[in-house]
Design a protein around this motif. Structure first.
Motif, PDB file in Angstrom:
ATOM      1  N   LEU A  53      30.961  34.737  40.507  1.00 33.00           N
ATOM      2  CA  LEU A  53      32.181  35.478  40.827  1.00 33.00           C
ATOM      3  C   LEU A  53      32.839  34.922  42.086  1.00 33.00           C
ATOM      4  N   SER A  62      37.883  38.509  34.764  1.00 36.08           N
ATOM      5  CA  SER A  62      37.738  39.622  33.818  1.00 36.08           C
ATOM      6  C   SER A  62      36.736  39.298  32.722  1.00 36.08           C
ATOM      7  N   ARG A  76      33.231  39.345  34.285  1.00 30.54           N
ATOM      8  CA  ARG A  76      32.754  40.713  34.481  1.00 30.54           C
ATOM      9  C   ARG A  76      32.373  41.355  33.140  1.00 30.54           C
ATOM     10  N   TYR A 126      39.429  42.657  44.264  1.00 28.99           N
ATOM     11  CA  TYR A 126      38.190  42.017  43.804  1.00 28.99           C
ATOM     12  C   TYR A 126      37.122  41.928  44.881  1.00 28.99           C
ATOM     13  N   SER A 176      33.259  43.644  44.598  1.00 29.25           N
ATOM     14  CA  SER A 176      32.140  42.701  44.687  1.00 29.25           C
ATOM     15  C   SER A 176      31.232  43.127  45.833  1.00 29.25           C
TER      16      SER A 176
END
Length: 322
Positions: A51, A111, A114, A283, A287
């Motif tokens: 990520l 996206s 995730r 984001y 996270s």
């Protein structure tokens, strides 16, 4: 014919001051927010967090996007007359529009990542690797920038324009590019984002191992991303599509419609740049790794002060004993 009237006779002074104000605020806030979050994101990349790789590329894209703001502020202040030379216009416009769609592409990557992590945590380990994240990010950047570079090179009317990346009325070349931008830069990503977050929410709701707090977090993330994406990008792309359709219906008489929608179009473009401010906040907050790094960075100066204070008092004690 309306095409003989320069810029369709649009009064560019209408709404220039609010527009410049929005760009100034976005430039200042966007620059600060992206620079603050850049350090913790780099820490996540060093820890080989997938990520983090997407977030780093997104942050760099948003920074490049934000750094073009002063040029557009100068442009709007000068009533949409570009006085900095055509090469500067080419670079500013290329970075502005390319990074808008690079950001959208990277949001899709995040996206999907995730979604795979939540919906298929075990099977997705094969695909969720740092090497693939770097490759996918590079593919997005090269595809978007390559498309914009080709579009710019094929635009024969670019040198004749008084403005910068503005065509009133549209040209056939710009209209064709607009269809590509709306289809591949907006509608398909919107469908992909909606599908991914629907699957995430669906998967979490059925999961017994995920606590209620985690389910609420995924639900809020899903709703927030769709709303923010729709708010920032929908108005701009809908009006862009309308302008293009009207132009194709009657290429010689599209100016009356351009005059009617001009103010709405410029406001929608200003709304689209808000994404560069929202991206890092959204984001980074979802996270956990980045959040912890930010907390540690915030506490680091105070820890150093406390450590220095303890060291100083220890030395004083030793000296007093001697």
């Amino acid at each position: 014919m309306n095409t003989t009237i320069p810029n369709c006779g649009i009064n560019f002074k209408r709404g220039s001051d609010p527009l410049m104000a929005i760009y100034i605020v976005v430039f200042v806030v966007g620059l600060i927010v992206n620079l603050i979050t850049l350090g913790p994101i780099i820490q996540q990349v060093r820890r080989r967090n997938v990520l983090g790789i997407y977030l780093l590329n997104l942050s760099i894209s948003d920074l490049l996007y934000t750094l073009t703001m002063p040029l557009w502020i100068h442009y709007y202040h000068n009533d949409h007359v570009w006085t900095l030379g055509r090469p500067a216009c080419l670079i500013a416009g290329f970075l502005f529009y390319s990074n808008m769609y690079v950001s959208i592409g990277l949001l899709c990557c995040i996206s999907v990542d995730r979604c795979l992590a939540v919906k298929y945590p075990f099977h997705a380990k094969v695909f969720r690797k740092c090497r693939y994240a770097w490759i996918l990010s590079a593919v997005v950047v090269l595809a978007v920038m390559g498309t914009h570079a080709v579009a710019a090179l094929l635009d024969d009317d670019f040198e004749k324009q008084e403005g910068c990346y503005e065509s009133y009325p549209l040209t056939v070349h710009v209209a064709r590019v607009n269809f590509i931008r709306v289809a591949f830069g907006f509608f398909i990503p919107l469908l992909l984002l909606t599908f991914c977050y629907f699957k995430m929410f669906q998967g979490v709701q059925k999961s017994i191992s995920v606590e209620d707090r985690g389910k609420r977090k995924v639900k809020l993330l899903s709703i927030a991303v769709i709303i923010i994406f729709a708010f920032c990008f929908t108005p701009y792309h809908v009006i862009l599509l309308l302008r293009t359709v009207v132009f194709y219906q009657d290429q010689d008489n599209s100016c009356p419609f351009e005059i009617q929608v001009y103010l709405y179009f410029t406001v929608s473009l200003a709304m689209s740049i808000l994404n560069s401010v929202v991206d890092p906040i959204l984001y980074v907050l979802v996270s956990n790794g980045v959040k912890e790094d930010m907390k540690n960075m915030a506490r680091f100066p105070f820890r150093r002060k406390r450590q220095a204070s303890r060291t100083f008092s220890t030395v004083n004690t030793m000296l007093s004993r001697n």
